[in-house]
Design a protein around this motif. Sequence first.
Motif, mmCIF file in Angstrom:
data_model
loop_
_atom_site.group_PDB
_atom_site.id
_atom_site.type_symbol
_atom_site.label_atom_id
_atom_site.label_comp_id
_atom_site.label_asym_id
_atom_site.label_seq_id
_atom_site.Cartn_x
_atom_site.Cartn_y
_atom_site.Cartn_z
ATOM 1 N N GLU A 51 11.756 15.007 -2.002
ATOM 2 C CA GLU A 51 12.203 14.238 -0.842
ATOM 3 C C GLU A 51 11.301 14.606 0.329
ATOM 4 O O GLU A 51 11.293 15.751 0.785
ATOM 5 N N LEU A 52 10.522 13.634 0.780
ATOM 6 C CA LEU A 52 9.599 13.856 1.891
ATOM 7 C C LEU A 52 10.275 13.441 3.191
ATOM 8 O O LEU A 52 10.648 12.288 3.369
ATOM 9 N N ARG A 53 10.452 14.391 4.085
ATOM 10 C CA ARG A 53 11.024 14.125 5.405
ATOM 11 C C ARG A 53 9.925 14.308 6.435
ATOM 12 O O ARG A 53 9.777 15.366 7.049
ATOM 13 N N ALA A 54 9.122 13.249 6.598
ATOM 14 C CA ALA A 54 7.922 13.344 7.426
ATOM 15 C C ALA A 54 8.236 13.645 8.892
ATOM 16 O O ALA A 54 7.495 14.395 9.550
ATOM 17 N N LEU A 55 9.317 13.084 9.407
ATOM 18 C CA LEU A 55 9.652 13.314 10.812
ATOM 19 C C LEU A 55 10.026 14.765 11.067
ATOM 20 O O LEU A 55 9.871 15.273 12.183
ATOM 21 N N GLU A 56 10.515 15.453 10.038
ATOM 22 C CA GLU A 56 10.876 16.864 10.160
ATOM 23 C C GLU A 56 9.760 17.773 9.645
ATOM 24 O O GLU A 56 9.865 18.999 9.734
ATOM 25 N N GLY A 98 0.793 -1.228 0.000
ATOM 26 C CA GLY A 98 0.000 0.000 0.000
ATOM 27 C C GLY A 98 0.821 1.270 0.000
ATOM 28 O O GLY A 98 0.319 2.334 0.292
ATOM 29 N N VAL A 99 2.124 1.169 -0.304
ATOM 30 C CA VAL A 99 2.993 2.351 -0.270
ATOM 31 C C VAL A 99 3.517 2.653 -1.672
ATOM 32 O O VAL A 99 4.143 1.800 -2.296
ATOM 33 N N ALA A 100 3.218 3.830 -2.174
ATOM 34 C CA ALA A 100 3.700 4.234 -3.498
ATOM 35 C C ALA A 100 4.981 5.041 -3.343
ATOM 36 O O ALA A 100 5.127 5.801 -2.398
ATOM 37 N N PRO A 101 5.945 4.866 -4.263
ATOM 38 C CA PRO A 101 7.195 5.605 -4.141
ATOM 39 C C PRO A 101 7.006 7.089 -4.393
ATOM 40 O O PRO A 101 6.251 7.488 -5.278
ATOM 41 N N VAL A 102 7.677 7.906 -3.619
ATOM 42 C CA VAL A 102 7.640 9.354 -3.816
ATOM 43 C C VAL A 102 8.446 9.690 -5.064
ATOM 44 O O VAL A 102 9.542 9.171 -5.262
ATOM 45 N N PRO A 103 7.919 10.539 -5.972
ATOM 46 C CA PRO A 103 8.686 10.929 -7.158
ATOM 47 C C PRO A 103 10.074 11.436 -6.795
ATOM 48 O O PRO A 103 10.252 12.146 -5.803
ATOM 49 N N TYR A 160 2.146 22.122 3.535
ATOM 50 C CA TYR A 160 2.923 20.898 3.756
ATOM 51 C C TYR A 160 2.015 19.668 3.755
ATOM 52 O O TYR A 160 2.298 18.665 3.087
ATOM 53 N N LEU A 161 0.904 19.721 4.499
ATOM 54 C CA LEU A 161 0.014 18.569 4.594
ATOM 55 C C LEU A 161 -0.617 18.240 3.238
ATOM 56 O O LEU A 161 -0.790 17.065 2.887
ATOM 57 N N LEU A 162 -0.938 19.277 2.472
ATOM 58 C CA LEU A 162 -1.503 19.050 1.142
ATOM 59 C C LEU A 162 -0.486 18.393 0.223
ATOM 60 O O LEU A 162 -0.791 17.391 -0.457
ATOM 61 N N LEU A 163 0.734 18.916 0.187
ATOM 62 C CA LEU A 163 1.765 18.332 -0.673
ATOM 63 C C LEU A 163 2.119 16.930 -0.216
ATOM 64 O O LEU A 163 2.305 16.017 -1.035
ATOM 65 N N LYS A 164 2.199 16.720 1.084
ATOM 66 C CA LYS A 164 2.487 15.390 1.623
ATOM 67 C C LYS A 164 1.430 14.373 1.173
ATOM 68 O O LYS A 164 1.754 13.251 0.766
ATOM 69 N N THR A 165 0.162 14.763 1.222
ATOM 70 C CA THR A 165 -0.916 13.872 0.802
ATOM 71 C C THR A 165 -0.796 13.526 -0.677
ATOM 72 O O THR A 165 -0.941 12.360 -1.069
ATOM 73 N N VAL A 194 9.600 19.129 3.055
ATOM 74 C CA VAL A 194 9.690 18.560 1.718
ATOM 75 C C VAL A 194 10.792 19.284 0.969
ATOM 76 O O VAL A 194 10.848 20.531 0.986
ATOM 77 N N LEU A 195 11.675 18.516 0.335
ATOM 78 C CA LEU A 195 12.705 19.096 -0.527
ATOM 79 C C LEU A 195 12.299 18.875 -1.977
ATOM 80 O O LEU A 195 11.746 17.814 -2.333
ATOM 81 N N PHE A 196 12.562 19.864 -2.816
ATOM 82 C CA PHE A 196 12.260 19.782 -4.244
ATOM 83 C C PHE A 196 13.549 20.055 -5.000
ATOM 84 O O PHE A 196 14.156 21.122 -4.853
ATOM 85 N N HIS A 197 14.009 19.077 -5.781
ATOM 86 C CA HIS A 197 15.310 19.152 -6.454
ATOM 87 C C HIS A 197 16.410 19.486 -5.435
ATOM 88 O O HIS A 197 17.325 20.263 -5.722
ATOM 89 N N GLY A 198 16.295 18.909 -4.240
ATOM 90 C CA GLY A 198 17.315 19.085 -3.210
ATOM 91 C C GLY A 198 17.196 20.348 -2.401
ATOM 92 O O GLY A 198 17.953 20.546 -1.444
ATOM 93 N N GLN A 199 16.254 21.201 -2.721
ATOM 94 C CA GLN A 199 16.092 22.462 -1.999
ATOM 95 C C GLN A 199 14.851 22.415 -1.112
ATOM 96 O O GLN A 199 13.785 21.981 -1.565
ATOM 97 N N PRO A 200 14.970 22.836 0.148
ATOM 98 C CA PRO A 200 13.809 22.806 1.047
ATOM 99 C C PRO A 200 12.758 23.820 0.633
ATOM 100 O O PRO A 200 13.073 24.958 0.267
ATOM 101 N N LEU A 201 11.501 23.411 0.676
ATOM 102 C CA LEU A 201 10.390 24.304 0.393
ATOM 103 C C LEU A 201 9.932 24.965 1.691
ATOM 104 O O LEU A 201 9.791 24.306 2.718
ATOM 105 N N GLU A 202 9.710 26.261 1.637
ATOM 106 C CA GLU A 202 9.190 26.990 2.792
ATOM 107 C C GLU A 202 7.670 26.923 2.732
ATOM 108 O O GLU A 202 7.018 27.671 2.001
ATOM 109 N N LEU A 203 7.093 26.019 3.500
ATOM 110 C CA LEU A 203 5.669 25.736 3.411
ATOM 111 C C LEU A 203 4.937 26.069 4.703
ATOM 112 O O LEU A 203 5.483 25.904 5.794
ATOM 113 N N THR A 204 3.691 26.513 4.551
ATOM 114 C CA THR A 204 2.827 26.639 5.727
ATOM 115 C C THR A 204 2.381 25.246 6.148
ATOM 116 O O THR A 204 2.597 24.251 5.430
#
Length: 224
Positions: free
Chosen positions: A133-138, A124-129, A155-160, A141-151
């Motif tokens: 890079e999803l760092r759920a414990l932190e 039931g787990v699909a690979p993240v594109p 964050y919850l929307l992108l994570k989903t 989310v990183l995009f092309h290696g750069q951290p996104l500044e998210l509210t």
Amino acid sequence: MSKTVLIVEDEQAIADSIAYALRTDGFTPRHVTLGEQALAVLRSEAAPQLVVLDIGLPDMSGLEVCRRLRQFSDVPVIFLTARSDEIDRIVGLEIGADDYVTKPFSPRELVARIRVILRRAGAGVAPVPERFELRALEARVLFHGQPLELTRYEYLLLKTLLEHPGHVLSRAQLMERVWSAAPDTLDRTVDAHVKSLRAKLRAIDAQADPIHTHRGLGYSLAGA
């Protein structure tokens, strides 16, 4: 890594026998006795890979638990029941169960069924594109290696979306999964947050457009 199976069963002896069979076969069992407890676990970061769900629970039926679960998760479910009525079986499978076991049953046979379902569902787990890079414990989310500044809600929307690459999720599904603690929020909030997410992704990669709009249906995130 050991896969976690959530046992939702109010009879301790039955839960213990299932847990023993799971541990013997290399799984990590987790046990709760109530439907509300199960839903709380399934909404958490440490959600299990499969649920063994008794239909006859003290606080609500397992059928109701499964209906509510299917609003926010595709985790595989195996029902346990003391009844073999065909109507119960049909209803259970129609609302999203993957299998159905009637008591009394062999715990070893149940574990064998669990293995088959997890193998079929890929746990039931699909690979993240790869570009993400999803760092759920932190909660990052990183995009092309750069951290996104998210509210929080960005964050919850992108994570989903990341957890369901390629899947079209309706506004109602996204509201249930992301804004569950804010029930009065309007569904157009989803559109506004998608717009802000797109802007932040394009600030890193001007050609990026991984979030797709499906008119009248909802949104998806490209899996590649």
